[in-house]
Design a protein around this motif. Structure first.
Motif, mmCIF file in Angstrom:
data_model
loop_
_atom_site.group_PDB
_atom_site.id
_atom_site.type_symbol
_atom_site.label_atom_id
_atom_site.label_comp_id
_atom_site.label_asym_id
_atom_site.label_seq_id
_atom_site.Cartn_x
_atom_site.Cartn_y
_atom_site.Cartn_z
ATOM 1 N N ALA A 59 0.921 -1.149 0.153
ATOM 2 C CA ALA A 59 -0.035 -0.512 -0.049
ATOM 3 C C ALA A 59 0.951 1.381 -0.104
ATOM 4 N N MET A 60 2.361 1.257 0.775
ATOM 5 C CA MET A 60 2.731 2.302 0.975
ATOM 6 C C MET A 60 3.600 2.826 -0.125
ATOM 7 N N GLU A 61 3.586 1.117 -0.857
ATOM 8 C CA GLU A 61 4.779 1.301 -2.843
ATOM 9 C C GLU A 61 3.418 2.309 -3.662
ATOM 10 N N HIS A 62 2.140 1.501 -2.925
ATOM 11 C CA HIS A 62 1.067 2.567 -4.055
ATOM 12 C C HIS A 62 0.664 3.977 -4.473
ATOM 13 N N LEU A 63 1.730 4.321 -3.036
ATOM 14 C CA LEU A 63 1.553 5.564 -2.966
ATOM 15 C C LEU A 63 2.485 6.306 -2.892
ATOM 16 N N GLY A 64 3.471 5.354 -3.675
ATOM 17 C CA GLY A 64 4.605 5.930 -4.325
ATOM 18 C C GLY A 64 5.807 6.284 -2.821
ATOM 19 N N ARG A 65 5.713 5.733 -2.041
ATOM 20 C CA ARG A 65 6.724 5.964 -0.854
ATOM 21 C C ARG A 65 7.104 4.275 -0.974
ATOM 22 N N PRO A 66 8.594 3.963 0.023
ATOM 23 C CA PRO A 66 8.919 3.049 -0.094
ATOM 24 C C PRO A 66 8.315 2.032 0.611
ATOM 25 N N GLY A 67 8.030 0.639 0.604
ATOM 26 C CA GLY A 67 7.239 -0.380 1.375
ATOM 27 C C GLY A 67 8.223 -0.163 2.965
ATOM 28 N N LEU A 68 8.032 0.096 4.455
ATOM 29 C CA LEU A 68 8.652 0.852 4.823
ATOM 30 C C LEU A 68 8.432 -0.515 5.937
ATOM 31 N N ALA A 69 8.680 -0.774 7.173
ATOM 32 C CA ALA A 69 8.418 -1.651 8.250
ATOM 33 C C ALA A 69 7.363 -1.188 9.128
ATOM 34 N N VAL A 70 6.810 -1.967 9.625
ATOM 35 C CA VAL A 70 5.484 -1.578 10.344
ATOM 36 C C VAL A 70 5.311 -2.006 11.557
ATOM 37 N N PRO A 71 6.172 -1.690 12.041
ATOM 38 C CA PRO A 71 6.159 -2.657 13.035
ATOM 39 C C PRO A 71 4.886 -3.029 14.045
ATOM 40 N N MET A 72 4.762 -3.465 15.358
ATOM 41 C CA MET A 72 4.044 -3.537 16.108
ATOM 42 C C MET A 72 4.442 -2.910 17.621
ATOM 43 N N GLY A 73 3.418 -2.082 18.072
ATOM 44 C CA GLY A 73 3.518 -1.121 19.112
ATOM 45 C C GLY A 73 3.404 -1.930 20.972
ATOM 46 N N LEU A 74 3.547 -1.349 21.523
ATOM 47 C CA LEU A 74 3.417 -2.168 22.316
ATOM 48 C C LEU A 74 1.867 -2.306 22.863
ATOM 49 N N ASP A 75 1.125 -1.827 22.359
ATOM 50 C CA ASP A 75 -0.490 -1.706 22.767
ATOM 51 C C ASP A 75 -1.279 -2.434 21.942
ATOM 52 N N ARG A 76 0.169 -2.827 20.954
ATOM 53 C CA ARG A 76 -0.556 -3.875 19.474
ATOM 54 C C ARG A 76 -0.563 -2.912 18.250
ATOM 55 N N ALA A 77 -1.253 -1.301 18.615
ATOM 56 C CA ALA A 77 -1.347 -1.221 17.242
ATOM 57 C C ALA A 77 -0.360 -1.321 15.951
ATOM 58 N N PRO A 78 -0.179 -1.261 14.965
ATOM 59 C CA PRO A 78 0.512 -1.113 14.196
ATOM 60 C C PRO A 78 1.492 0.375 14.092
ATOM 61 N N VAL A 79 2.459 0.528 14.121
ATOM 62 C CA VAL A 79 3.182 1.729 14.396
ATOM 63 C C VAL A 79 3.461 2.301 12.654
ATOM 64 N N TRP A 80 3.210 2.916 11.938
ATOM 65 C CA TRP A 80 3.447 3.218 10.772
ATOM 66 C C TRP A 80 5.094 4.506 10.226
ATOM 67 N N PRO A 81 5.038 4.565 9.325
ATOM 68 C CA PRO A 81 6.469 5.200 9.138
ATOM 69 C C PRO A 81 5.867 6.755 9.341
ATOM 70 N N HIS A 82 6.559 7.141 9.697
ATOM 71 C CA HIS A 82 6.740 9.033 9.575
ATOM 72 C C HIS A 82 5.615 9.388 8.575
ATOM 73 N N GLY A 83 4.662 9.738 8.781
ATOM 74 C CA GLY A 83 4.160 10.801 7.424
ATOM 75 C C GLY A 83 2.997 9.969 7.084
ATOM 76 N N ILE A 84 2.963 8.858 7.684
ATOM 77 C CA ILE A 84 2.106 8.006 6.746
ATOM 78 C C ILE A 84 0.437 8.055 7.607
ATOM 79 N N VAL A 85 -0.405 6.993 7.797
ATOM 80 C CA VAL A 85 -1.350 6.042 8.906
ATOM 81 C C VAL A 85 -2.091 5.106 7.552
ATOM 82 N N GLY A 86 -2.741 5.025 8.204
ATOM 83 C CA GLY A 86 -3.006 2.875 7.343
ATOM 84 C C GLY A 86 -3.456 2.022 8.664
ATOM 85 N N SER A 87 -3.683 0.953 8.478
ATOM 86 C CA SER A 87 -5.213 -0.074 8.833
ATOM 87 C C SER A 87 -4.823 -0.930 8.219
ATOM 88 N N ILE A 88 -4.911 -2.311 9.518
ATOM 89 C CA ILE A 88 -4.047 -3.747 8.668
ATOM 90 C C ILE A 88 -4.916 -4.556 9.204
#
Ligand SMILES: CC(C)(COP(=O)(O)OP(=O)(O)OC[C@H]1O[C@@H](n2cnc3c(N)ncnc32)[C@H](O)[C@@H]1OP(=O)(O)O)[C@@H](O)C(=O)NCCC(=O)NCCS
Length: 222
Positions: A59-88
């Protein structure tokens, strides 16, 4: 069969959506920063996690950005790269992710997929408010629990979308869903204050239903 286009139609045009069948994890998808979340879990969980991340990277590549890591946060929510919002999201067989650029005016996104099956009857009271249950009573008996599951799906999409802003866990009864079955849209109304969001604030979303899946999506702009 549910298509990626069906899911894209649930979101603002500035968002990128990817839908993929879940494949057994072969160890090639996850970035090192993502792997820790599934180091000691069974293959099924690792596969759904990796498949969701693959959707997120694409999805990040479709936005024209590199597909970077989306680690899991301590609250289990995904941690998106700076400047990107998303959902899984994932079901037993399918995974999907949606992403957008904050610079494009998208503040938060929420997506949920559910199998197109009736909600278990013993879950109805936990998930639906009394007025939502009354609304189902006007539908044919055979479809009531399927519609209850659409409401569940809408609440999960709303939950993820609001969490991206509020970081707040909220109960299913704090939000009331009104489905517009003809239009494929829904409204999620807060029945009480929820963090920064005041009681009675209404959030708009869309849903999709076919023989296989229920999907719900929400976009918050700003
Ligand atoms: C977290 C939760 C929303 C996940 O939903 P689900 O339908 O069980 O599962 P899905 O497959 O659709 O979504 C799972 C993904 O949600 C994401 N997620 C987890 N916690 C999240 C959070 N707090 N906010 C946003 N996304 C979250 C993750 O990416 C997760 O996948 P991953 O673990 O592989 O990264 C749900 O389990 C939950 O805890 N809900 C809290 C209560 C609630 O929904 N209240 C409704 C109020 S209206």
């Amino acid at each position: 069969m549910t298509t990626q286009g069906d899911l894209a139609a649930l979101f603002d045009w500035r968002a990128a959506v990817v839908l993929l069948p879940i494949q057994p994890d072969d160890g090639t998808v996850l970035f090192p920063a993502e792997r820790g979340a599934v180091r000691n879990v069974v293959l099924g969980r690792r596969s759904e996690f990796a498949s969701g991340r693959r959707c997120a990277h694409l999805a990040m590549e479709h936005l024209g950005r590199p597909g970077l890591a989306v680690p899991m946060g301590l609250d289990r929510a995904p941690v998106w790269p700076h400047g990107i919002v998303g959902s899984i999201t994932h079901t037993d067989t399918m995974s999907a992710a949606v992403a957008a650029l904050k610079a494009d005016g998208i503040r938060s996104l929420g997506i949920d997929l559910e199998p197109a099956l009736p909600l278990p009857e013993d879950a109805v009271d936990t998930i639906l408010r009394p007025e939502e249950r009354r609304g189902l009573a006007s539908l044919p008996k055979a479809t009531q629990l399927l519609h209850a599951r659409i409401i569940f799906c809408a609440k999960e999409a709303f939950f993820k979308c609001q969490y991206g802003i509020s970081r707040l866990m909220i109960d299913f009864h704090v939000v009331a869903i009104r489905l517009d079955l003809a239009d494929g849209s829904f409204e999620a109304a807060l029945t009480q204050d929820a963090g920064i969001f005041p009681a009675n604030q209404v959030f708009a979303g869309r849903f999709h239903l076919d023989a296989a899946l229920i999907a719900a999506g929400m976009t918050l702009e700003g």
